[in-house]
Design a protein around this motif. Sequence first.
Motif, PDB file in Angstrom:
ATOM      1  N   GLN A   4       0.677  -1.387  -0.076  1.00 61.46           N
ATOM      2  CA  GLN A   4      -0.009   0.409  -0.104  1.00 61.46           C
ATOM      3  C   GLN A   4       0.938   1.167  -0.134  1.00 61.46           C
ATOM      4  N   ILE A   5       2.092   1.397   0.861  1.00 52.86           N
ATOM      5  CA  ILE A   5       2.505   1.906   0.630  1.00 52.86           C
ATOM      6  C   ILE A   5       3.548   3.135  -0.348  1.00 52.86           C
ATOM      7  N   ILE A   6       3.960   2.004  -1.279  1.00 51.09           N
ATOM      8  CA  ILE A   6       4.754   1.731  -2.547  1.00 51.09           C
ATOM      9  C   ILE A   6       3.691   2.159  -4.015  1.00 51.09           C
ATOM     10  N   ASN A   7       2.251   1.433  -3.525  1.00 50.28           N
ATOM     11  CA  ASN A   7       1.315   2.054  -4.420  1.00 50.28           C
ATOM     12  C   ASN A   7       1.022   3.948  -4.036  1.00 50.28           C
ATOM     13  N   GLU A   8       0.757   3.401  -2.945  1.00 52.78           N
ATOM     14  CA  GLU A   8       0.281   5.321  -2.450  1.00 52.78           C
ATOM     15  C   GLU A   8       1.816   6.328  -3.616  1.00 52.78           C
ATOM     16  N   TYR A   9       2.994   6.150  -2.786  1.00 57.16           N
ATOM     17  CA  TYR A   9       3.797   6.319  -2.841  1.00 57.16           C
ATOM     18  C   TYR A   9       3.724   6.441  -5.301  1.00 57.16           C
ATOM     19  N   TYR A  10       4.147   5.847  -5.452  1.00 57.82           N
ATOM     20  CA  TYR A  10       3.942   6.119  -7.064  1.00 57.82           C
ATOM     21  C   TYR A  10       2.876   6.791  -7.371  1.00 57.82           C
ATOM     22  N   LEU A  11       1.734   5.880  -7.017  1.00 58.44           N
ATOM     23  CA  LEU A  11       0.747   7.050  -7.430  1.00 58.44           C
ATOM     24  C   LEU A  11       0.653   8.722  -7.130  1.00 58.44           C
ATOM     25  N   PHE A  12       1.523   9.418  -6.219  1.00 61.70           N
ATOM     26  CA  PHE A  12       1.567  10.350  -5.425  1.00 61.70           C
ATOM     27  C   PHE A  12       2.944  10.848  -7.106  1.00 61.70           C
ATOM     28  N   ALA A  13       4.040  10.146  -7.154  1.00 62.80           N
ATOM     29  CA  ALA A  13       5.441  10.700  -8.421  1.00 62.80           C
ATOM     30  C   ALA A  13       4.590  10.612  -9.503  1.00 62.80           C
ATOM     31  N   LEU A  14       3.039  10.128  -9.650  1.00 61.50           N
ATOM     32  CA  LEU A  14       2.573   9.464 -11.284  1.00 61.50           C
ATOM     33  C   LEU A  14       2.201  11.251 -11.304  1.00 61.50           C
ATOM     34  N   GLU A  15       1.250  11.660 -10.025  1.00 61.31           N
ATOM     35  CA  GLU A  15       0.282  12.963  -9.805  1.00 61.31           C
ATOM     36  C   GLU A  15       1.511  13.985 -10.128  1.00 61.31           C
ATOM     37  N   ILE A  16       2.785  13.822 -10.140  1.00 60.67           N
ATOM     38  CA  ILE A  16       3.639  15.139 -10.240  1.00 60.67           C
ATOM     39  C   ILE A  16       4.764  14.870 -11.437  1.00 60.67           C
ATOM     40  N   LYS A  17       4.781  13.848 -12.125  1.00 59.28           N
ATOM     41  CA  LYS A  17       4.806  13.824 -13.314  1.00 59.28           C
ATOM     42  C   LYS A  17       3.565  14.583 -13.806  1.00 59.28           C
ATOM     43  N   LEU A  18       2.683  13.848 -14.118  1.00 63.44           N
ATOM     44  CA  LEU A  18       1.625  14.334 -14.695  1.00 63.44           C
ATOM     45  C   LEU A  18       1.468  16.216 -14.806  1.00 63.44           C
ATOM     46  N   ASN A  19       1.939  16.593 -14.018  1.00 63.29           N
ATOM     47  CA  ASN A  19       1.465  17.355 -13.798  1.00 63.29           C
ATOM     48  C   ASN A  19       2.351  18.955 -14.561  1.00 63.29           C
ATOM     49  N   ASP A  20       3.251  17.835 -14.801  1.00 62.76           N
ATOM     50  CA  ASP A  20       4.463  18.925 -15.668  1.00 62.76           C
ATOM     51  C   ASP A  20       4.055  18.344 -17.355  1.00 62.76           C
ATOM     52  N   ILE A  21       3.111  17.859 -17.300  1.00 59.60           N
ATOM     53  CA  ILE A  21       2.285  17.414 -19.036  1.00 59.60           C
ATOM     54  C   ILE A  21       1.217  18.597 -19.240  1.00 59.60           C
ATOM     55  N   ARG A  22       1.449  19.618 -20.325  1.00 57.43           N
ATOM     56  CA  ARG A  22       0.160  20.080 -20.900  1.00 57.43           C
ATOM     57  C   ARG A  22      -0.901  18.898 -21.172  1.00 57.43           C
ATOM     58  N   GLY A  23      -1.913  19.640 -20.897  1.00 57.34           N
ATOM     59  CA  GLY A  23      -3.516  18.810 -21.262  1.00 57.34           C
ATOM     60  C   GLY A  23      -3.536  18.191 -22.300  1.00 57.34           C
ATOM     61  N   TYR A  24      -2.575  19.321 -23.306  1.00 59.73           N
ATOM     62  CA  TYR A  24      -2.925  18.655 -24.432  1.00 59.73           C
ATOM     63  C   TYR A  24      -2.418  17.672 -25.402  1.00 59.73           C
ATOM     64  N   ILE A  25      -1.013  17.870 -24.377  1.00 65.34           N
ATOM     65  CA  ILE A  25      -0.037  16.744 -24.998  1.00 65.34           C
ATOM     66  C   ILE A  25      -0.936  15.459 -24.147  1.00 65.34           C
ATOM     67  N   LEU A  26      -1.057  14.821 -22.913  1.00 66.79           N
ATOM     68  CA  LEU A  26      -2.348  13.855 -22.353  1.00 66.79           C
ATOM     69  C   LEU A  26      -2.977  14.202 -22.934  1.00 66.79           C
ATOM     70  N   GLN A  27      -3.443  13.792 -23.524  1.00 65.89           N
ATOM     71  CA  GLN A  27      -4.994  14.059 -24.976  1.00 65.89           C
ATOM     72  C   GLN A  27      -3.575  12.869 -25.779  1.00 65.89           C
ATOM     73  N   LYS A  28      -3.410  13.893 -26.532  1.00 68.89           N
ATOM     74  CA  LYS A  28      -1.432  12.941 -27.113  1.00 68.89           C
ATOM     75  C   LYS A  28      -1.203  11.401 -27.056  1.00 68.89           C
ATOM     76  N   VAL A  29      -1.072  11.470 -25.104  1.00 69.46           N
ATOM     77  CA  VAL A  29      -1.065  10.158 -25.352  1.00 69.46           C
ATOM     78  C   VAL A  29      -1.841   9.618 -25.391  1.00 69.46           C
ATOM     79  N   VAL A  30      -3.100   9.563 -24.515  1.00 72.45           N
ATOM     80  CA  VAL A  30      -3.888   8.864 -24.272  1.00 72.45           C
ATOM     81  C   VAL A  30      -4.927   8.254 -25.318  1.00 72.45           C
ATOM     82  N   LEU A  31      -4.303   8.970 -26.834  1.00 68.82           N
ATOM     83  CA  LEU A  31      -5.028   8.780 -27.840  1.00 68.82           C
ATOM     84  C   LEU A  31      -3.797   7.555 -28.821  1.00 68.82           C
ATOM     85  N   TYR A  32      -2.789   7.618 -28.337  1.00 73.56           N
ATOM     86  CA  TYR A  32      -1.644   6.601 -28.647  1.00 73.56           C
ATOM     87  C   TYR A  32      -2.445   5.649 -27.727  1.00 73.56           C
TER      88      TYR A  32
END
Length: 119
Positions: A4-32
């Motif tokens: 659970q600790i590892i999962n929570e840390y990973y989700l937190f780290a992923l949230e930080i990474k996603l904050n660095d990516i613009r919404g339009y680019i995230l849409q492109k990632v999802v499309l891909y």
Amino acid sequence: NITQIINEYYLFALEIKLNDIRGYILQKVVLYMEYYQENGATDFEKPLRSANMRDCVSEWEASFVEVEQETLFEMILAANTLKIPSMLNLTTAKVASMIKGKSPEQIRKLFNIQNDFTP
């Protein structure tokens, strides 16, 4: 528990990474990723056999990377940050296709690179 600790840390780290990516680019990632889930990635030759991406990958993939240079570089950063190797391969192959067969001067002009090398 440790899982659970590892999962929570990973989700937190992923949230930080996603904050660095613009919404339009995230849409492109999802499309891909949606395309990739249904079709997989084209296994293309390296080095590229052509400067024309349509000669190397599927029509969809070639169209996917036909974007402005700034967007392409953001897509590369997103694929790298989110650890999506097939998208990283595709987007960097697009950059390779852009420079294939070009002189150093043409490449500098294409990417707005200053030639400040002094021997």
